[in-house]
Enzyme design. Structure first.
Site, PDB file in Angstrom:
ATOM      1  N   HIS A 219      20.653  16.107 -13.742  1.00 34.36           N
ATOM      2  CA  HIS A 219      19.515  15.208 -13.551  1.00 34.36           C
ATOM      3  C   HIS A 219      18.625  15.609 -12.382  1.00 34.36           C
ATOM      4  CE1 HIS A 219      17.101  11.691 -14.118  1.00 34.36           C
ATOM      5  NE2 HIS A 219      17.272  11.325 -12.851  1.00 34.36           N
TER       6      HIS A 219
ATOM      7  N   VAL B 151      12.362  14.156 -11.290  1.00 31.44           N
ATOM      8  CA  VAL B 151      10.968  14.226 -10.862  1.00 31.44           C
ATOM      9  C   VAL B 151      10.086  13.966 -12.082  1.00 31.44           C
ATOM     10  CG1 VAL B 151       9.166  15.667  -9.850  1.00 31.44           C
ATOM     11  CG2 VAL B 151      11.530  15.862  -9.040  1.00 31.44           C
TER      12      VAL B 151
ATOM     13  N   ASP C   1      18.433   9.255 -17.034  1.00 32.44           N
ATOM     14  CA  ASP C   1      17.548   8.104 -16.832  1.00 32.44           C
ATOM     15  C   ASP C   1      17.082   7.563 -18.173  1.00 32.44           C
ATOM     16  OD1 ASP C   1      17.985   8.264 -14.159  1.00 32.44           O
ATOM     17  OD2 ASP C   1      15.918   8.686 -13.593  1.00 32.44           O
TER      18      ASP C   1
ATOM     19  N   HIS D 239      11.526  13.362  -4.474  1.00 25.10           N
ATOM     20  CA  HIS D 239      12.929  13.789  -4.580  1.00 25.10           C
ATOM     21  C   HIS D 239      13.101  15.226  -4.078  1.00 25.10           C
ATOM     22  CE1 HIS D 239      13.388  10.124  -6.791  1.00 25.10           C
ATOM     23  NE2 HIS D 239      12.677  10.543  -7.822  1.00 25.10           N
TER      24      HIS D 239
END
Length: 470
Positions: free
Chosen positions: A320, A358, A198, A330
């Site tokens: 990830h 998270v 991300d 999540h």
């Protein structure tokens, strides 16, 4: 800014203390931090902020970043963007003790995404570098040459100390800037960033505004141009948007961020491995197919037996989506991947798994959940000293804000959790000991909000001359 320097604090006393603290750290779990971050909205930095500034001069190279270019650390991939025209695709480089400049030729690519057309994206691999050597390099031409530098890692070996930084889910908010600033000024200076996915969060903007990829590249250049960032693809890198005609996943990410995946016989840049100093690092893709018979599955099945713990005693995995997560965000998204791969992680004694996704911090006990079959009903994690420690470090500071809603009661597998932004350091001392520390953004640069000594289970705790154990 300076190249991070190695802080070597190994001693026999430290090793004994480390072992004791490691045992204590694994027994005294179940802490939900009492620290409460002030509740405030996460805000993106304005586009005219100095961290996004375009370097002066016609066609000046920008968004410069580097990553390891081969499997062992003797090569570096240098990447940058020019806007007005392709310009030079050559990198000039020289070692600190030499004034003779060498040349490496790169290549140029562009892409279109909806109504956006990228600049000219350059990638150039510098080969046959010397280990543990400082190099300067130049990109651009004419009056817009820009000079940067990096230090190659020591030669791969079991007792080579090395310090990694950990950052995830960064984005480009004011909190993101604080995170990067804290990492840069951490006195235990990281030499390489392990980035768990991300990056720019461009997909959070209308039509996946790819200008945000450019601003993020300029924002992170202050670190990523001077030390390698090891890339992991997250969900915000997928950029699958059929509603605007974009149906090729990972298009902007794969054009901008190159990795040496072919060096580890991977068939795609989303899963690969590298060696660096005394660590073997495996990068996995939570958002590529990973079921049985898929390319990623077959690659990992063949890759894990190749890890020689006599050469690289520390086995680190990056992904990830976390497998062990006690936040109501999540929750259990990584469960199917865990079911597929966790038995391998236990069998090969992976030391630590770093994940993001998270937007908070959490560290697990050494646990596994591999005993279940469809008839026995055994489906709770249990203490397992062959299992990794799982660390969620998705707390870089992006616009989506913190994950604050935790499951209650705190599960036994969760050792420490806190809803704050920050970064971490994984400081390898030798083949048997590594020190890990997590730093929240609200604290001073040297303050650790969570820490743990790692004892490498692959080596005898007394006689380091013994061969690796299975």
């Amino acid at each position: 800014m300076g190249v991070p320097r190695l802080l070597c604090r190994c001693s026999s006393v430290l090793a004994v203390v480390g072992l004791v603290l490691n045992v204590a750290g694994l027994c005294n779990g179940g802490i939900t931090s009492s620290f409460v971050r002030k509740v405030e909205k996460t805000i993106d930095m304005p586009l005219d902020s100095d961290v996004f500034s375009v370097p002066p001069g016609y066609n000046a190279p920008q968004q410069v970043h580097i990553t390891q270019g081969d499997h062992v650390g003797e090569a570096m991939i240098v990447s940058w963007v020019t806007v007005d025209e392709p310009g030079s695709d050559t990198v000039l480089y020289w070692s600190e003790n030499s004034k003779q400049k060498k040349e490496a030729k790169g290549r140029v690519t562009t892409y279109k995404f909806y109504n956006y057309t990228s600049g000219y994206i350059h990638h150039c691999t510098i080969w046959k570098l010397k280990f543990n050597t400082k190099y300067y390099y130049e990109v651009g031409n004419g009056h817009t040459m820009r000079t940067f530098w990096f230090t190659t890692p020591p030669e791969v070996g079991p007792d080579v100390p090395y310090t990694f930084g950990l950052i995830g889910d960064l984005g480009q908010s004011f909190d993101s800037n604080i995170t990067l600033n804290h990492y840069e000024f951490n006195p235990t200076e990281g030499k390489t960033v392990l980035f768990v996915g991300d990056l720019s969060y461009a997909d959070n903007y209308p039509n996946h505004d790819n200008v945000r990829w450019d601003t993020w590249g300029r924002f992170t250049e202050r670190s990523a141009a001077y030390q390698p960032w090891i890339w992991t693809a997250g969900n915000h890198e997928i950029d699958f948007a059929p509603e605007i005609g974009e149906t090729k996943p990972f298009k902007p990410y794969s054009h901008r961020y190159q990795v040496p995946y072919k060096a580890s016989n991977s068939t795609a840049p989303f899963w690969y491995s590298i060696k660096r100093a005394s660590a073997y690092i495996i990068v996995l893709s939570s958002y590529s197919a990973y079921g049985k018979y898929t390319p990623q599955y077959k690659w990992l099945e063949a890759e894990l037996p190749k890890v020689n713990r006599s050469e690289t005693p520390w086995l680190i995995v990056l992904m990830h989506s976390p497998w062990y997560n006690s936040y109501n965000y999540h929750y259990m998204e990584g469960e199917t991947m865990r079911v597929m791969y966790e038995p391998w992680f236990v069998r090969y004694k992976v030391d630590v798994v770093f994940a993001g996704h998270v937007h908070a911090y959490e560290r697990s006990e050494r646990v596994s959940n591999i005993a279940y079959n469809v008839m026995n009903g055994i489906c709770s994690p249990v203490s397992d000293q062959s299992a990794p420690v799982y660390i969620t470090i998705g707390d870089g500071g992006n616009l989506e804000g913190l994950a604050t809603n935790m499951t209650e009661p705190q599960p036994k597998y969760s050792a420490f959790r806190e809803a704050s932004f920050g970064h971490a350091i994984f400081d390898i001392k030798n083949r048997t000991h590594a020190y890990y520390g997590w730093h929240r953004n609200q604290d001073g640069y040297a303050v650790e909000a969570d820490s743990l000594w790692f004892f490498n289970r692959f080596w005898h705790p007394v006689d380091d001359s013994t061969s690796a154990q299975s």
